[in-house]
Design an enzyme around this catalytic site. Structure first.
Site, PDB file in Angstrom:
ATOM      1  N   HIS A   5      -4.138   5.947   2.454  1.00 23.41           N
ATOM      2  CA  HIS A   5      -4.046   6.188   1.248  1.00 23.41           C
ATOM      3  C   HIS A   5      -3.471   5.506   0.531  1.00 23.41           C
ATOM      4  CE1 HIS A   5      -1.847   8.151  -2.629  1.00 23.41           C
ATOM      5  NE2 HIS A   5      -2.577   8.787  -2.034  1.00 23.41           N
ATOM      6  N   ASP A  54      -5.795  15.729   2.394  1.00 18.97           N
ATOM      7  CA  ASP A  54      -7.328  16.204   1.962  1.00 18.97           C
ATOM      8  C   ASP A  54      -7.932  16.906   2.931  1.00 18.97           C
ATOM      9  OD1 ASP A  54      -7.596  16.434  -0.963  1.00 18.97           O
ATOM     10  OD2 ASP A  54      -8.489  14.222  -0.412  1.00 18.97           O
TER      11      ASP A  54
HETATM   12  C1  LIG Z   1      -7.437   6.583   0.012  1.00 20.56           C
HETATM   13  C2  LIG Z   1      -8.129   4.903  -0.367  1.00 20.56           C
HETATM   14  C3  LIG Z   1      -9.874   4.451  -1.210  1.00 20.56           C
HETATM   15  C4  LIG Z   1      -7.910   4.214  -0.138  1.00 20.56           C
HETATM   16  O1  LIG Z   1      -7.494   2.852  -0.677  1.00 20.56           O
HETATM   17  P1  LIG Z   1      -7.499   1.614   0.021  1.00 20.56           P
HETATM   18  O2  LIG Z   1      -6.386   1.539  -0.761  1.00 20.56           O
HETATM   19  O3  LIG Z   1      -8.514   0.402  -1.197  1.00 20.56           O
HETATM   20  O4  LIG Z   1      -7.769   0.775   0.638  1.00 20.56           O
HETATM   21  P2  LIG Z   1      -9.044  -0.378   1.813  1.00 20.56           P
HETATM   22  O5  LIG Z   1      -9.967   1.045   1.307  1.00 20.56           O
HETATM   23  O6  LIG Z   1      -8.263  -1.271   1.330  1.00 20.56           O
HETATM   24  O7  LIG Z   1      -8.473  -0.173   3.351  1.00 20.56           O
HETATM   25  C5  LIG Z   1      -7.200  -1.188   3.920  1.00 20.56           C
HETATM   26  C6  LIG Z   1      -7.542  -0.866   5.245  1.00 20.56           C
HETATM   27  O8  LIG Z   1      -7.977   0.272   5.935  1.00 20.56           O
HETATM   28  C7  LIG Z   1      -8.962   0.563   6.226  1.00 20.56           C
HETATM   29  N1  LIG Z   1      -9.250   2.199   5.867  1.00 20.56           N
HETATM   30  C8  LIG Z   1      -8.436   3.158   5.183  1.00 20.56           C
HETATM   31  N2  LIG Z   1      -9.003   3.989   4.604  1.00 20.56           N
HETATM   32  C9  LIG Z   1      -9.858   4.474   6.095  1.00 20.56           C
HETATM   33  C10 LIG Z   1     -10.207   5.052   6.397  1.00 20.56           C
HETATM   34  N3  LIG Z   1     -10.090   6.676   5.563  1.00 20.56           N
HETATM   35  N4  LIG Z   1     -10.849   5.640   7.175  1.00 20.56           N
HETATM   36  C11 LIG Z   1     -11.065   4.250   7.565  1.00 20.56           C
HETATM   37  N5  LIG Z   1     -11.030   2.952   7.434  1.00 20.56           N
HETATM   38  C12 LIG Z   1     -10.185   3.126   6.948  1.00 20.56           C
HETATM   39  C13 LIG Z   1     -10.597   0.040   5.552  1.00 20.56           C
HETATM   40  O9  LIG Z   1     -11.178  -0.283   6.603  1.00 20.56           O
HETATM   41  C14 LIG Z   1      -9.655  -1.331   5.105  1.00 20.56           C
HETATM   42  O10 LIG Z   1      -9.121  -1.942   6.909  1.00 20.56           O
HETATM   43  P3  LIG Z   1      -9.918  -3.483   6.814  1.00 20.56           P
HETATM   44  O11 LIG Z   1      -8.848  -4.371   5.882  1.00 20.56           O
HETATM   45  O12 LIG Z   1      -9.744  -3.070   7.841  1.00 20.56           O
HETATM   46  O13 LIG Z   1     -10.930  -3.731   5.986  1.00 20.56           O
HETATM   47  C15 LIG Z   1      -9.247   4.841   1.022  1.00 20.56           C
HETATM   48  O14 LIG Z   1      -8.079   4.853   2.576  1.00 20.56           O
HETATM   49  C16 LIG Z   1     -10.653   5.468   1.804  1.00 20.56           C
HETATM   50  O15 LIG Z   1     -11.488   5.422   1.801  1.00 20.56           O
HETATM   51  N6  LIG Z   1      -9.598   6.862   2.514  1.00 20.56           N
HETATM   52  C17 LIG Z   1     -10.955   7.870   2.517  1.00 20.56           C
HETATM   53  C18 LIG Z   1     -10.891   8.476   1.688  1.00 20.56           C
HETATM   54  C19 LIG Z   1     -10.283   9.609   1.683  1.00 20.56           C
HETATM   55  O16 LIG Z   1      -9.612  10.748   1.923  1.00 20.56           O
HETATM   56  N7  LIG Z   1      -9.850  10.222  -0.504  1.00 20.56           N
HETATM   57  C20 LIG Z   1      -8.200  10.479  -0.200  1.00 20.56           C
HETATM   58  C21 LIG Z   1      -7.445   9.762  -1.087  1.00 20.56           C
HETATM   59  S1  LIG Z   1      -5.870  10.715  -0.736  1.00 20.56           S
END
Ligand SMILES: CC(C)(COP(=O)(O)OP(=O)(O)OC[C@H]1O[C@@H](n2cnc3c(N)ncnc32)[C@H](O)[C@@H]1OP(=O)(O)O)[C@@H](O)C(=O)NCCC(=O)NCCS
Length: 375
Positions: A261, A312
């Site tokens: 998140h 989710d």
């Molecule tokens: C929710 C989300 C988009 C937040 O994104 P964000 O704040 O931009 O965070 P990031 O995508 O930059 O992730 C930060 C780090 O955590 C990791 N990470 C975050 N969510 C992850 C996931 N669901 N699975 C694996 N790794 C994850 C990233 O790979 C990143 O790692 P790194 O620093 O080694 O590259 C992201 O956690 C995600 O894509 N989750 C899956 C989709 C989801 O469940 N969405 C519903 C949200 S309520």
């Protein structure tokens, strides 16, 4: 001043609607703890709270509920449209089109009709009609017979019954579904809400702003994650494969849907109650596989990456046990979030300034246009 990529960490405005308290991983709707609301209220009471800024007394609730029950029907032309749509249409697209069409059917929806009273009326209209759209756009595009709304049923009994095609009054099923609607209703400046505010800030109307929000919610990094979670659990299929599957994804640096998140770093405040109700359903039905796989994935993700599930993740298996088609998980989220979106649209219209950031140009320097014959 330059914002971080994805606007991470940027405070983009004020709101009195909800507070995401990262320090305690808690969520508050207009000052009420989300967990207390789940325990003591229904989704429609929470809808009133978000839209009208207070919890309703009995008389206010009865009027609000009567309006909701009386406005569940949708125009016949929408049923006709759904029949003509290909079976592969995504229900989020059908919902998006339907919200625009419902705006066209609202004769008072003229440009500039953005007063608080008008926005509330439009919001309550969508709150009542979106379940009928969600359930029946899917049913008709799949060649199933439509299930018209039943005014004698509560909001969640009626929504579940239209989706499943069977009248559903089982208290645990209805409580689980209704609670998911409370949990999905509002969450600060999330992507879809921010999109809605951007559209509202141009002084466009509520239906257009909600359409914008539905487009944003569809993506798998946002609301679309709940359906992706269930596809993933089904792909894993067995408890034995759960840890290995999770580790392989981590090693390949692939995102695992339903985890992580932008704001919560030590767990999403909404997961515990959803997981508890999902597990109660699993026990009642004696179907434990989805929660067993989920528990292993959760433990592995926390151990390996210190990343926690978001709402989710438990919502997907609860919806599956309720017999809800996977394609409808995100549209159901939208039917709940209409309350939060509308509250934010009202807030934006009430104290508006166009939302229009700048960007740095990184393209080519000034060049001369060659005539087409010389290019
Ligand atoms: C929710 C989300 C988009 C937040 O994104 P964000 O704040 O931009 O965070 P990031 O995508 O930059 O992730 C930060 C780090 O955590 C990791 N990470 C975050 N969510 C992850 C996931 N669901 N699975 C694996 N790794 C994850 C990233 O790979 C990143 O790692 P790194 O620093 O080694 O590259 C992201 O956690 C995600 O894509 N989750 C899956 C989709 C989801 O469940 N969405 C519903 C949200 S309520």
């Amino acid at each position: 001043m330059r914002a971080n990529k994805g606007l991470a960490g940027l405070i983009a405005g004020d709101t009195a609607i909800s507070k995401v308290d990262v320090s305690t991983s808690s969520l508050w709707y207009r000052g009420y703890d989300i967990n207390e609301l789940c325990e003591k209220t229904s989704f429609l009471e929470v809808a009133f709270l978000l839209l009208c800024e207070k919890l309703p007394n009995l008389k206010e609730f009865q009027e609000f509920e009567a309006f909701e029950r009386a406005h569940r029907d949708i125009p016949d032309s929408l049923y006709e449209l759904f029949k003509t749509m290909p079976s592969y249409s995504h229900p989020m697209d059908l919902l998006n089109q339907s919200v625009s069409i419902l705006g066209s059917f609202d004769e008072k929806n003229t440009l500039g009709s953005n007063s608080k009273e008008e926005n509330l009326r439009k919001a309550m209209r969508l709150l009542a009609k979106m379940p009928t759209v969600v359930a029946n756009s899917y049913r008709l595009s799949q060649g199933l017979t439509p299930v018209k709304p039943n005014k004698s049923l509560s909001y969640s009994e009626n929504f579940l019954s239209m989706i499943t095609g069977t009248e559903t009054k089982d208290p645990l099923s209805v409580k689980t579904f209704d609670t998911s609607m409370i949990l999905y209703a509002e969450h600060g400046y999330n992507a879809s809400t921010f999109s809605a505010r951007v559209t509202a800030a141009t002084l466009s109307d509520l239906y257009s702003a909600v359409s914008t929000a539905i487009g944003s919610l569809k993506g798998p990094l946002h609301g679309g994650a709940n359906e992706q979670v269930m596809y993933m659990l089904k792909e894993i299929e067995s408890v034995e494969r759960a840890k290995d599957y999770t580790l392989k994804k981590i090693n390949r640096k692939e995102k695992i849907m339903g985890f992580g998140h932008r704001l919560y770093r030590t767990g999403d405040s909404r997961t515990a109650v959803m997981k508890k109700l999902g597990k109660a359903l699993a026990t009642k039905l004696n179907i434990h596989i989805w929660h067993d796989i989920s528990d292993i994935m959760e433990a592995t993700m926390i151990e390996e990456k210190n990343i926690y599930p978001n709402l989710d993740f438990p919502a997907a298996s609860a919806y599956y046990l309720l017999g809800i088609p996977i394609e409808l998980y995100t549209p159901i989220f939208a039917a709940s979030r209409i309350t939060g979106w509308a509250a934010h649209i009202i807030e934006q219209h009430n104290d508006n300034r166009l939302i229009r950031p700048s960007c740095d140009y990184i393209g080519p320097n000034a060049r001369t246009v060659e005539p087409i014959s010389k290019r």
